[in-house]
Design an enzyme around this catalytic site. Structure first.
Site, PDB file in Angstrom:
ATOM      1  CG  MET A   1     -35.391 110.516 -30.414  1.00  0.00           C
ATOM      2  SD  MET A   1     -34.777 112.581 -31.051  1.00  0.00           S
ATOM      3  CE  MET A   1     -36.603 113.083 -31.535  1.00  0.00           C
ATOM      4  N   GLY A   2     -35.891 107.173 -33.291  1.00  0.00           N
ATOM      5  CA  GLY A   2     -36.842 106.764 -34.525  1.00  0.00           C
ATOM      6  C   GLY A   2     -35.350 105.350 -35.269  1.00  0.00           C
TER       7      GLY A   2
ATOM      8  CB  VAL B   1     -32.695 106.530 -40.573  1.00  0.00           C
ATOM      9  CG1 VAL B   1     -32.416 108.115 -42.025  1.00  0.00           C
ATOM     10  CG2 VAL B   1     -32.289 107.771 -39.203  1.00  0.00           C
TER      11      VAL B   1
ATOM     12  CE  LYS C   1     -33.889 111.223 -38.084  1.00  0.00           C
ATOM     13  NZ  LYS C   1     -32.809 112.114 -37.582  1.00  0.00           N
TER      14      LYS C   1
ATOM     15  CG  ASP D   1     -25.933 116.175 -29.862  1.00  0.00           C
ATOM     16  OD1 ASP D   1     -25.065 116.074 -29.241  1.00  0.00           O
ATOM     17  OD2 ASP D   1     -26.450 114.779 -30.483  1.00  0.00           O
TER      18      ASP D   1
END
Length: 531
Positions: free
Chosen positions: A1-2, A4, A19, A111
């Site tokens: 997703m990205g 950090v 993030k 998760d």
């Protein structure tokens, strides 16, 4: 997703974890909502073992969130050969506390895995501390908004619960299952159903008992096998009532103390032709009365004349721990099979092997839709439904009073509870729970214990659907959410003078009310409690 980054705060003398959502997916509406939801969810949580969220925002087309920087490592990087029992117990205990707190706020993590457990290095005289992070796919327990609307299984399948993979109803016990898988990995270096083929991993979660951890790491206490078997039971109702209860059982297993064994053994459900060699697994014990003095720790033996209830916590554990041996398998109470579960799962495994994850998502989502249909209440729930016909929905998983969603539950961890149903609104603005005890005396004993909770006080109030004033146990002022979700934030009512309902206890709670009087005025006085 990205990505950090470790960043210096522009105004304050501290470093933060920053993030950033990737450019190439920042225009994806679903991922953007998930990213924003992560920040909003975690910002509501204030717990020493959950990573703090400081701020979030948008810079052009880039979304960002700043969080506490945790110097150290994550649990996925640990060498299992160096993880001592003491360290494993501490990590599990701290994570369990964080999860139970999040659950009390109506948030599921969904998760839990070693990579999402950050371990702060010892400093300033303080030892290592565990932090739970990455609520990126978490959602409100009662939210109807499915961010993964295509049916994609977003949880890491190595640690996902059977109900997540089969798209059944998910509650707090799903996180407990994942935490148990995480402990398994911490001590062995592998997940319970590790395999290069995702289809076999999913099939393992759905139908195969967890392998004994003592076979993979000799020297661990045998009682730990039983603890993990219960926390990783295929049916959520067979697990521990909370993550904290699981953590206590883990600690007791390492300390050589008695632990509560599975209420009944999780059955091996065949989803595909069984291989030649099947891993043996203990069968469910047969119904019989526990002998005096042989009740399992934390599980009270049934009273005189009380029926054995394998689904209500009265089953005797196994003889290896000094308890009566189970009787013939044929006499054990059978579990109703999932409708069409066999052929759906066979199809699932075949499609996975042929077409991969895309077809898997479609098959699992179709199975979820099939399971959403209403069903009749079981025989044991019908007395509660008949006693409160205007409060509880006529069908299991139906809509009750005030738009609540009603379904069966295991109750608050009390062995002498025969049946329990809870009805809850979206966002948990209102939660109603109804318990049926084995005897009227058990119901009154439960109320007597509730009266000892801090902030609980007796009061008298009237409800238009009931005749005469009612005696209630009502919490005092509730100053914050953690108080509202503790026992002191629950309104209790018994029915000692009603022979038809003297075994029942009714509770009301809300995450929006600020006092017991508000729970009383806004909900209890308006509720249709008559027969």
């Amino acid at each position: 997703m990205g990505s950090v980054y470790l960043a210096q705060h522009p105004r304050l003398p501290r470093q933060v974890a920053l993030k950033l959502l990737n450019h190439d997916i920042s225009t994806d509406g679903e991922l953007r909502r998930r990213f924003e939801q992560e920040a909003d969810l975690v910002a509501r949580l204030d717990h020493p073992n959950i990573v703090d969220v400081y701020d979030r925002g948008r810079d052009g087309d880039r979304l960002w969130i700043s969080m506490r920087f945790v110097p150290g490592t994550d649990a996925a990087r640990l060498d299992p050969r160096t993880v001592t029992p003491e360290r494993a117990v501490r990590i599990v205990t701290e994570t369990a506390a964080a999860l139970d707190y999040a659950h009390s706020r109506g948030v599921l993590h969904r998760d839990v895995k070693p990579a999402n457990l950050l371990l702060a290095a010892p400093s300033g005289g303080h030892g290592e501390r565990s932090y739970l992070t990455d609520f990126g796919i978490a959602r409100l327990t009662n939210s109807d908004a499915h961010l993964t609307s295509t049916g994609t299984v977003t949880a890491t399948i190595a640690y996902a619960s059977p109900e997540q993979l089969a798209s059944y109803t998910v509650d707090h016990r799903s996180d407990q299952y994942s935490l148990a898988c995480t402990l398994f990995a911490l001590l062995t270096g592998r997940s319970p159903f590790e395999d290069a083929n995702p289809a076999r991993v999913i099939a393992g979660h759905l139908s195969t008992p967890p392998p004994p951890i003592t076979a993979l790491r000799p020297g661990l206490p045998p009682a730990l096998d039983a603890v993990l078997a219960r926390a990783m039971a295929k049916q959520a109702e067979d697990r521990f009532a909370s993550c904290a209860d699981f953590a206590v059982a883990v600690s007791n297993a390492f300390a050589g103390q008695p632990v509560p064994l599975p209420i009944r053994a999780a059955p091996t459900v065949v989803y595909e032709p069984a291989p030649a060699a099947v891993t043996p697994y203990p069968a469910a014990p047969a119904p019989h009365q526990a002998a005096p003095g042989t009740a399992a720790p934390h599980l009270a033996a049934p009273g005189p004349g009380a029926p054995y209830r394998p689904d209500r916590g009265s089953a005797p554990p196994y003889p290896a721990y000094g308890y009566p041996a189970p009787g013939p398998i044929a006499s054990a109470r059978p579990r109703r099979p999932r409708r069409t579960g066999r052929w759906i799962a066979v199809t699932l495994v075949a499609l996975l092997a042929i077409a991969g994850a895309a077809v898997t998502a479609a098959a699992l989502n179709w199975q979820r839709i099939q399971d959403m249909s209403l069903s009749d209440w079981d025989v044991q729930e019908r007395p509660l439904v008949h006693a409160f016909p205007h409060l509880i929905s006529a069908k299991n998983k139906g809509t009750g009073w005030h738009g609540t969603y009603c379904e069966r539950t295991s109750g608050p961890g009390q062995v002498n509870i025969e049946t329990a149903i809870y009805c809850q609104t979206s966002g948990i603005t209102l939660t109603i729970e109804i318990y049926e005890f084995q005897t009227p005396a058990d119901a009154q004993a439960y109320l007597a214990r509730a009266e000892t909770y801090q902030g609980i006080q007796r009061t008298t109030a009237s409800n238009p659907s009931l005749s005469g004033p009612q005696t209630l146990l009502v919490p005092g002022a509730l100053t914050d959410f953690s108080a509202r979700t503790s026992s002191s934030g629950v309104l209790y009512q018994g029915f000692p003078s009603d022979p038809d309902r003297d075994r029942f206890v009714l509770t009301f709670s809300s995450n929006t009310a600020t006092s017991g009087q508000e729970i009383l005025d806004q909900y209890w006085k308006q509720a249709p409690l008559g027969k």
